[in-house]
Design a protein around this motif. Structure first.
Motif, PDB file in Angstrom:
ATOM      1  N   PRO A   1       4.691 -10.578 -19.577  1.00 16.04           N
ATOM      2  CA  PRO A   1       3.375 -10.415 -18.950  1.00 16.04           C
ATOM      3  C   PRO A   1       3.437  -9.577 -17.664  1.00 16.04           C
ATOM      4  O   PRO A   1       4.464  -9.535 -16.984  1.00 16.04           O
ATOM      5  CB  PRO A   1       2.955 -11.855 -18.636  1.00 16.04           C
ATOM      6  CG  PRO A   1       4.209 -12.643 -18.610  1.00 16.04           C
ATOM      7  CD  PRO A   1       5.168 -11.974 -19.537  1.00 16.04           C
ATOM      8  N   GLN A   2       2.344  -8.932 -17.347  1.00 17.80           N
ATOM      9  CA  GLN A   2       2.203  -8.247 -16.052  1.00 17.80           C
ATOM     10  C   GLN A   2       2.228  -9.308 -14.956  1.00 17.80           C
ATOM     11  O   GLN A   2       1.315 -10.129 -14.864  1.00 17.80           O
ATOM     12  CB  GLN A   2       0.860  -7.508 -15.979  1.00 17.80           C
ATOM     13  CG  GLN A   2       0.792  -6.204 -16.737  1.00 17.80           C
ATOM     14  CD  GLN A   2      -0.579  -5.548 -16.560  1.00 17.80           C
ATOM     15  OE1 GLN A   2      -1.370  -5.945 -15.686  1.00 17.80           O
ATOM     16  NE2 GLN A   2      -0.848  -4.559 -17.403  1.00 17.80           N
ATOM     17  N   ILE A   3       3.241  -9.274 -14.119  1.00 21.22           N
ATOM     18  CA  ILE A   3       3.416 -10.349 -13.132  1.00 21.22           C
ATOM     19  C   ILE A   3       2.332 -10.310 -12.050  1.00 21.22           C
ATOM     20  O   ILE A   3       1.842 -11.364 -11.614  1.00 21.22           O
ATOM     21  CB  ILE A   3       4.829 -10.289 -12.525  1.00 21.22           C
ATOM     22  CG1 ILE A   3       5.877 -10.533 -13.632  1.00 21.22           C
ATOM     23  CG2 ILE A   3       4.984 -11.296 -11.405  1.00 21.22           C
ATOM     24  CD1 ILE A   3       5.783 -11.892 -14.324  1.00 21.22           C
ATOM     25  N   ASP A   4       1.929  -9.118 -11.658  1.00 21.03           N
ATOM     26  CA  ASP A   4       0.849  -9.042 -10.661  1.00 21.03           C
ATOM     27  C   ASP A   4      -0.438  -9.648 -11.202  1.00 21.03           C
ATOM     28  O   ASP A   4      -1.157 -10.360 -10.482  1.00 21.03           O
ATOM     29  CB  ASP A   4       0.584  -7.579 -10.267  1.00 21.03           C
ATOM     30  CG  ASP A   4       1.707  -7.022  -9.417  1.00 21.03           C
ATOM     31  OD1 ASP A   4       2.562  -7.821  -8.965  1.00 21.03           O
ATOM     32  OD2 ASP A   4       1.729  -5.792  -9.209  1.00 21.03           O
ATOM     33  N   ALA A   5      -0.726  -9.359 -12.460  1.00 23.44           N
ATOM     34  CA  ALA A   5      -1.933  -9.915 -13.076  1.00 23.44           C
ATOM     35  C   ALA A   5      -1.825 -11.438 -13.180  1.00 23.44           C
ATOM     36  O   ALA A   5      -2.798 -12.158 -12.946  1.00 23.44           O
ATOM     37  CB  ALA A   5      -2.147  -9.304 -14.464  1.00 23.44           C
ATOM     38  N   LEU A   6      -0.631 -11.924 -13.511  1.00 25.46           N
ATOM     39  CA  LEU A   6      -0.431 -13.374 -13.608  1.00 25.46           C
ATOM     40  C   LEU A   6      -0.687 -14.036 -12.253  1.00 25.46           C
ATOM     41  O   LEU A   6      -1.396 -15.046 -12.165  1.00 25.46           O
ATOM     42  CB  LEU A   6       0.989 -13.670 -14.107  1.00 25.46           C
ATOM     43  CG  LEU A   6       1.381 -15.147 -14.194  1.00 25.46           C
ATOM     44  CD1 LEU A   6       0.447 -15.927 -15.113  1.00 25.46           C
ATOM     45  CD2 LEU A   6       2.837 -15.287 -14.666  1.00 25.46           C
ATOM     46  N   ARG A   7      -0.117 -13.449 -11.192  1.00 28.69           N
ATOM     47  CA  ARG A   7      -0.343 -14.012  -9.849  1.00 28.69           C
ATOM     48  C   ARG A   7      -1.835 -14.000  -9.490  1.00 28.69           C
ATOM     49  O   ARG A   7      -2.363 -14.990  -8.993  1.00 28.69           O
ATOM     50  CB  ARG A   7       0.467 -13.240  -8.795  1.00 28.69           C
ATOM     51  CG  ARG A   7       0.116 -13.612  -7.352  1.00 28.69           C
ATOM     52  CD  ARG A   7       1.032 -12.980  -6.316  1.00 28.69           C
ATOM     53  NE  ARG A   7       2.329 -13.626  -6.246  1.00 28.69           N
ATOM     54  CZ  ARG A   7       2.591 -14.782  -5.613  1.00 28.69           C
ATOM     55  NH1 ARG A   7       1.605 -15.446  -5.019  1.00 28.69           N
ATOM     56  NH2 ARG A   7       3.794 -15.284  -5.603  1.00 28.69           N
ATOM     57  N   GLU A   8      -2.480 -12.910  -9.794  1.00 30.64           N
ATOM     58  CA  GLU A   8      -3.917 -12.807  -9.484  1.00 30.64           C
ATOM     59  C   GLU A   8      -4.712 -13.882 -10.211  1.00 30.64           C
ATOM     60  O   GLU A   8      -5.577 -14.554  -9.643  1.00 30.64           O
ATOM     61  CB  GLU A   8      -4.410 -11.394  -9.851  1.00 30.64           C
ATOM     62  CG  GLU A   8      -5.874 -11.114  -9.517  1.00 30.64           C
ATOM     63  CD  GLU A   8      -6.844 -11.622 -10.570  1.00 30.64           C
ATOM     64  OE1 GLU A   8      -7.981 -11.992 -10.198  1.00 30.64           O
ATOM     65  OE2 GLU A   8      -6.462 -11.681 -11.776  1.00 30.64           O
ATOM     66  N   ARG A   9      -4.408 -14.091 -11.531  1.00 31.30           N
ATOM     67  CA  ARG A   9      -5.124 -15.109 -12.313  1.00 31.30           C
ATOM     68  C   ARG A   9      -4.881 -16.502 -11.724  1.00 31.30           C
ATOM     69  O   ARG A   9      -5.795 -17.323 -11.659  1.00 31.30           O
ATOM     70  CB  ARG A   9      -4.657 -15.113 -13.774  1.00 31.30           C
ATOM     71  CG  ARG A   9      -4.766 -13.789 -14.526  1.00 31.30           C
ATOM     72  CD  ARG A   9      -6.171 -13.318 -14.754  1.00 31.30           C
ATOM     73  NE  ARG A   9      -6.162 -12.159 -15.663  1.00 31.30           N
ATOM     74  CZ  ARG A   9      -5.969 -10.891 -15.293  1.00 31.30           C
ATOM     75  NH1 ARG A   9      -5.788 -10.575 -14.019  1.00 31.30           N
ATOM     76  NH2 ARG A   9      -5.976  -9.919 -16.192  1.00 31.30           N
ATOM     77  N   LEU A  10      -3.640 -16.767 -11.315  1.00 31.56           N
ATOM     78  CA  LEU A  10      -3.322 -18.100 -10.791  1.00 31.56           C
ATOM     79  C   LEU A  10      -3.963 -18.324  -9.421  1.00 31.56           C
ATOM     80  O   LEU A  10      -4.290 -19.459  -9.051  1.00 31.56           O
ATOM     81  CB  LEU A  10      -1.805 -18.285 -10.717  1.00 31.56           C
ATOM     82  CG  LEU A  10      -1.100 -18.368 -12.082  1.00 31.56           C
ATOM     83  CD1 LEU A  10       0.417 -18.360 -11.920  1.00 31.56           C
ATOM     84  CD2 LEU A  10      -1.540 -19.607 -12.854  1.00 31.56           C
ATOM     85  N   GLN A  11      -4.137 -17.234  -8.672  1.00 34.99           N
ATOM     86  CA  GLN A  11      -4.806 -17.372  -7.380  1.00 34.99           C
ATOM     87  C   GLN A  11      -6.298 -17.642  -7.523  1.00 34.99           C
ATOM     88  O   GLN A  11      -6.891 -18.371  -6.740  1.00 34.99           O
ATOM     89  CB  GLN A  11      -4.600 -16.093  -6.541  1.00 34.99           C
ATOM     90  CG  GLN A  11      -3.236 -16.066  -5.866  1.00 34.99           C
ATOM     91  CD  GLN A  11      -2.889 -14.709  -5.279  1.00 34.99           C
ATOM     92  OE1 GLN A  11      -3.401 -13.683  -5.717  1.00 34.99           O
ATOM     93  NE2 GLN A  11      -1.984 -14.707  -4.310  1.00 34.99           N
TER      94      GLN A  11
END
Lengths: 386, 386
Positions: B139-149
């Motif tokens: 997965p795109q890690i930046d996108a994952l962090r954004e979704r979790l935020q």
């Protein structure tokens, strides 16, 4: 941890815990609905085609669906194979029906008492359960009419043939009356018949679904009580308005039922071998029932009332001096005796103390008298302590 | 008929309909995830004890749970047998997890694309699905962090090893990054690994659950891809905070998984015979993968892009000239070719046209070239008609 709201309704299962305790070999268990080990038929696997190892259809094996439809038609259930869905034990029918019908607050109509695991499945999905009292020949018809006039249940869940736990078999008159009321109010019937073939004293009446003219229905059965429960093969038959939804729910739940068990079930259903096995099973269980009746007469006649079951696997005892039978479980297990308290079979357990469900199929005859004697003693001690 | 509100979310299943169509022997099916018939191992039943026919425990057979825990620990998953629940195929894990976590509106986090039947199961229960785009190494890690935020998902559902449908295997770095983020935000992980053992080119990285320090998790697998899918035997391993709920939900769903299949699975897991079978299976599928790669090069190199899968059962094609691949299904089936359109693997199908999932394990080599040639022709015709 944020769980779904339904988890708050997820009860610790008495059945599961008792079955776990009853696995200890020293326990004399009158608790479960377990077939007698000696009557588990010897099955052959040598001829099973390798293709049964592959993925299968969500509907189930076509030949098995045909065989089940044929048997059902012989009982008077109007259906064809396209209405048959093979499920992973008839417990799964309850899960699929819950998904199809129940939102939080949805009303469903049940017998009081009713099958514990059905009650739990419906309540897990948030059902508002409405009960009709059970009499010796089926539900109170006046009460059923009153409930249908004042409520809008999504379905009625009934076990008309050797009900679990009460062992009641509906009379012909009550079957007709129930069908007429469900037609009149347009309420779907779920008719659960795991025990139909375990009949000891006379033939059983035709299913209620065969008496409906308008209402939708699901008829469900299993090979668990007559062949092998370990196969986990059951079935449902549904009216065409319900079937496509149940099929999709089945696929989402577990893709399809194991094909190994389906193939084995097909080797038996409708065969001469199966008819012979059923005849042996009935003889065997009739003897066990009679043996338990004799021992109950000896140790329980001053403690409880009961009817002699004409089929199924259970005696349902009503204590003359009611007490919460859940409190008897620990002292009974301390004596290596397991039984099923009656309260959990009711929507409102605390309002229905004083029943015990006793299975007669599982405990070997040489331990039967000792087990029931110990149980009677546990009850006497509890009552003297009140 | 008053159904539950969830029924409105019950989609007609493309998988089920394609599998039904693919049962016709003349169809060359690249659609399912079916093992190759010649590689279904010959199994023996003669030694199965009669006791396997009796009811069993909801947790599953103790010896099988031990064997699965042993295998999982060898992979790096910290667990013991008490955390193992045998399920009726790993599809059932999705049903149980949905019941545990999902109310209408509950957010869950998925890869885009993700496993179609998981998406359907979660949506049936009313999940609000949030997607993280999949790249070649996870997965795109930046996108994952954004979704979790910005969201509070009840869980993240990931298939890190030879994902269905994309065939992606997460890199070591992405596994670590995903674990760190789930720990940081306290989000439960459901890690689905049906394809781990089907590895062709090199060993697989350890599971993500073994890299978690705080977050709860469910790890799920199956014998369907390596032994026999018809047994319907899978398992989940869960952290102790989740296990008791999953166990009760299992009991309510179908009491327990069939014991016949559990016994058969136990004959294989951890054995020399199983290791030998897996080695043969990998060789066999590697050859089929290479054969499909060669044919794709010939017929699809101007039509699509793809990565060579290092494991699993699928090629994931991206059309150079995107179109809605669902519209190709009917003309393909008219040519006796089945494939899986890519759109349904996304939360927002219409926004992701132009992918095809092609299974390489099932179609016999002598029909492979003909089948793919016909499929390429169907695509060319559709594109020329635009």
């Amino acid at each position: 941890m944020a769980f779904s709201e339904r988890v708050a309704r997820l009860k610790s299962s008495l059945i599961r815990e008792i079955l776990a305790a009853a696995q200890r070999p020293e326990v004399m268990s009158f608790a479960g609905g377990l077939p007698a080990e000696p009557m588990l038929p010897k099955v052959e696997w040598a001829d099973m085609p390798a293709s049964m190892g592959q993925y299968g259809m969500s509907e189930g094996e076509p030949a098995l669906r045909e065989a089940i439809a044929t048997e059902a038609r012989a009982l008077g259930v109007p259906c064809d194979a396209s209405q048959v869905l093979i499920v992973s034990g008839s417990q799964q029918t309850l899960d699929l029906a819950s998904k199809l019908f129940i939102d939080p607050g949805t009303e469903v109509l049940l017998e009081a008492p009713t099958y514990l695991a059905a009650l739990q499945a419906f309540q897990l999905f948030g059902a508002e359960c409405i009960a009709v009292p059970q009499e010796a020949d089926g539900p109170q018809i006046d009460a059923l009419r009153e409930r249908l006039q004042n409520h809008k249940p999504a379905f009625a869940y009934l076990i008309p043939t050797f009900q679990n736990p009460s062992a009641v078999r509906y009379s012909e008159a009550k079957r007709d009356a129930v069908a007429a009321l469900l037609d009149e109010f347009g309420v779907t019937l779920i008719e659960d018949e795991p025990y139909r073939e375990l009949v000891f004293d006379q033939g059983s009446a035709t299913p209620i679904v065969s008496r409906l003219h308008k209402a939708s229905w699901i008829y469900t059965g299993t090979v668990s009580k007559t062949l092998l429960p370990g196969l986990r093969v059951g079935y449902l038959i549904a009216t065409p308005d319900l079937y496509p939804y149940l099929l999709r729910l089945k696929q989402s739940a577990d893709l399809h039922t194991n094909r190994i068990g389906q193939w084995q079930a097909l080797q038996w259903l409708g065969s001469e071998k199966y008819r012979g096995h059923l005849a042996e099973l009935r003889d065997f269980y009739r003897i066990r029932r009679d043996a338990m009746q004799a021992v109950l007469e000896e140790h329980f006649s001053d403690l409880a009332d009961w009817q002699i079951p004409q089929g199924g696997l259970f005696f349902w005892l009503t204590l003359k001096q009611p007490l919460d039978t859940r409190t008897l479980l620990a002292p009974a297990l301390a004596q290596n005796v397991a039984f099923m308290p009656g309260e959990p079979f009711f929507i409102d357990p605390d309002a229905h103390p004083g029943h015990l469900r006793l299975n007669f199929s599982h405990v070997a005859p040489e331990r039967l008298a000792e087990g029931l004697k110990r149980l009677a003693e546990v009850i006497r001690q509890a009552q003297s302590a009140i």
